[in-house]
Design an enzyme around this catalytic site. Structure first.
Site, short mmCIF file in Angstrom:
data_model
loop_
_atom_site.label_atom_id
_atom_site.label_comp_id
_atom_site.label_asym_id
_atom_site.label_seq_id
_atom_site.Cartn_x
_atom_site.Cartn_y
_atom_site.Cartn_z
N HIS A 84 0.85 -1.19 0.00
CA HIS A 84 0.00 0.00 0.00
C HIS A 84 0.89 1.24 0.00
O HIS A 84 1.96 1.23 0.60
CB HIS A 84 -0.89 -0.01 1.25
CG HIS A 84 -2.07 0.91 1.15
ND1 HIS A 84 -3.29 0.51 0.66
CD2 HIS A 84 -2.21 2.21 1.48
CE1 HIS A 84 -4.13 1.52 0.69
NE2 HIS A 84 -3.51 2.58 1.18
N ASP A 163 -13.91 3.72 7.87
CA ASP A 163 -12.87 4.44 7.13
C ASP A 163 -13.43 5.09 5.88
O ASP A 163 -13.02 6.19 5.50
CB ASP A 163 -11.71 3.52 6.75
CG ASP A 163 -10.63 4.28 5.98
OD1 ASP A 163 -10.05 5.21 6.57
OD2 ASP A 163 -10.40 3.98 4.80
N ARG A 170 -12.40 13.55 5.99
CA ARG A 170 -11.06 14.15 6.18
C ARG A 170 -10.61 14.87 4.92
O ARG A 170 -9.96 15.91 4.99
CB ARG A 170 -10.06 13.06 6.57
CG ARG A 170 -10.26 12.55 7.99
CD ARG A 170 -9.47 11.26 8.23
NE ARG A 170 -8.08 11.39 7.90
CZ ARG A 170 -7.35 10.43 7.29
NH1 ARG A 170 -7.89 9.29 6.95
NH2 ARG A 170 -6.09 10.63 7.02
N SER A 185 -6.22 4.54 9.13
CA SER A 185 -6.97 4.35 7.89
C SER A 185 -6.34 3.22 7.06
O SER A 185 -7.04 2.30 6.60
CB SER A 185 -6.96 5.67 7.11
OG SER A 185 -7.34 5.48 5.78
N LYS A 189 -7.59 -1.18 6.96
CA LYS A 189 -7.98 -1.83 5.70
C LYS A 189 -7.11 -3.05 5.42
O LYS A 189 -7.58 -4.08 4.95
CB LYS A 189 -7.88 -0.83 4.54
CG LYS A 189 -9.02 0.18 4.58
CD LYS A 189 -8.92 1.19 3.47
CE LYS A 189 -7.82 2.18 3.68
NZ LYS A 189 -7.95 3.46 3.02
N1 URA Z 1 -4.34 6.42 2.15
C1 URA Z 1 -5.28 5.87 2.96
O1 URA Z 1 -5.74 4.74 2.72
N2 URA Z 1 -5.71 6.58 4.00
C2 URA Z 1 -5.24 7.81 4.31
O2 URA Z 1 -5.66 8.38 5.28
C3 URA Z 1 -4.26 8.39 3.47
C4 URA Z 1 -3.82 7.67 2.38
#
Ligand code: URA
Length: 432
Positions: A84, A163, A170, A185, A189
């Site tokens: 990620h 989220d 946000r 966040s 995930k």
């Molecule tokens: N990527 C994400 O999944 N969440 C964030 O808060 C920022 C970047």
């Protein structure tokens, strides 16, 4: 029953909240019982006061508990690795990493997001491929990862719904760039999606949410600690985002560049990040090899064509056409030329990211449609020597007027100087 206004006030004043208070606030928000305006105020209080390590863990755990979780490892009978990025400009890394790693025998099933602010999203890029389906059922997703080795889809609505709401809130309340909120966040995930080992590409610089190496290190350490508490292995690559990654910025343009890289013809900085991430993922996988061997195998998969073969199978399995000539092309293509001779000292990532958004490659509001054909190809990167009139970049636009504006924006992103800049590697640090 918690009183959100009281929790906002206590966080505003720098207090640490109890586990139950924080969890109830987040779960209440996910259920629609806490309104957006109170959650926005809470996020702003967190932005200024931060969260303790304990609170960050409780936030992450509550976000995971807001929805379903998947045990992908059990369904595949394999150790599951994932990657990620914290978000950047021209960051198409996942598109190249997934087929290379799969060609080396390690399945990669990924749930990706859309663009946020000036940063692009993997899903938007994939949707530039005609026919590509970003929504698969969970069973289709698992079957494709098992049969083809790769599937990249959108986050299912059942996974971490807290989220989904919070991220969108946000984005429009200037509370994205807070390390605990980003860490919770991303990690919620990844953990809910079943990843047992995770390689995180933490972007640092002008075009990233973390502008400084210290901020990026703090974010990396927070995510590593969250992973450890959940029994997951996490490695963070801190990579440069002072200039766009690779050359292409914009959805279809980035898909082309990602495929070029899978074939071994990608830009050097992007190829470096891709191969680093592949080496780390393969070392974390159940192949039982170290990082050096992982990188060697990744290079071999690129050189012998097996990574490209997996790319085609993956795109076609997901309903897309693997024929590159079917990718959308912008009607107006305009060169941006150097006004004087010199070295490219800076190529501002955020300016290029915003110029691409203005062209239509990203969204200004959540409802905007993305124009997949448009974007910018930055041919001259930091350190390149150019003469007056040489091509710095190429703008791909929908209209002449948009091309004019983008040419001005792109020129403003380039700083030319008589002396070459200090060399700055793309991989800045590894944490974890
Ligand atoms: N990527 C994400 O999944 N969440 C964030 O808060 C920022 C970047």
């Amino acid at each position: 029953m918690i009183r959100p206004a009281e929790l906002i006030q206590r966080k505003r004043d720098g207090e640490e909240l109890s586990d139950d208070e924080l969890a109830e606030l987040i779960l209440g928000y996910a259920r629609g019982e806490v309104p957006d305006y109170q959650m926005a105020a809470f996020c702003m209080a967190v932005f200024f006061r931060g969260l303790s390590e304990r609170e960050t863990y409780v936030l992450t755990d509550a976000m995971i508990r807001s929805g379903e979780t998947i045990d992908l490892g059990a369904r595949l009978g394999r150790k599951v690795v994932d990657k990620h990025s914290t978000g950047g400009v021209g960051d198409k890394t996942s598109l190249s990493v997934a087929p290379i790693v799969a060609a080396c025998g390690v399945p990669l099933g990924k749930m990706s997001g859309r663009g946020l602010g000036h940063t692009g999203g993997t899903l938007d890029k994939l949707e530039s491929i005609p026919g590509y389906r970003t929504e698969l059922t969970l069973d289709e997703f698992v079957a494709q990862v098992r049969d083809v080795g790769v599937a990249i889809i959108g986050q299912t609505g059942d996974l971490v719904p807290a989220d989904k709401r919070l991220y969108a809130l946000r984005d429009v309340t200037a509370t994205v760039d807070q390390p605990s909120l980003i860490a919770a966040s991303i990690m919620s995930k990844k953990i809910a999606g079943g990843a047992q080992a995770i390689v995180l590409d933490v972007k640092v610089g002008d075009g990233a949410f973390m502008k400084t190496l210290e901020g990026a290190r703090e974010l990396a350490e927070t995510m590593i600690s969250l992973g450890r508490q959940a029994g997951r292995e996490v490695v963070c690559l801190l990579t440069d985002m002072d200039q766009p990654l690779g050359a292409a910025v914009g959805n279809a343009l980035e898909v082309r560049e990602a495929l070029d890289t899978v074939r071994g013809h990608g830009p050097s900085d992007f190829t470096e990040v891709v191969l680093d991430a592949c080496g780390k993922l393969l070392a974390l996988s159940d192949l039982g090899i170290d990082e050096e061997e992982g990188r060697r195998r990744a290079e071999r998969a690129v050189a012998d064509g097996s990574a490209e073969f997996v790319w085609r199978r993956w795109i076609e399995a997901q309903g897309g056409t693997s024929d590159e000539s079917a990718l959308p092309v912008a009607p107006v293509i305009r060169a941006v030329v150097a006004p004087k001779a010199g070295y490219v000292r800076e190529l501002g990532a955020i300016r290029i990211g915003n110029a691409a958004v203005h062209l239509g490659a990203g969204r200004r509001t959540k409802e905007d449609a993305v124009d997949h054909a448009v974007g910018i190809v930055c041919r001259a990167k930091r350190g390149t020597r150019v003469d007056a009139g040489d091509e710095l970049a190429v703008v791909h636009a929908r209209t002449e007027a948009q091309a004019d504006e983008a040419v001005r924006d792109v020129l403003a992103a380039y700083e030319l100087a008589p002396e070459p800049p200090e060399e700055r590697p793309v991989l800045l640090e590894v944490v974890g």
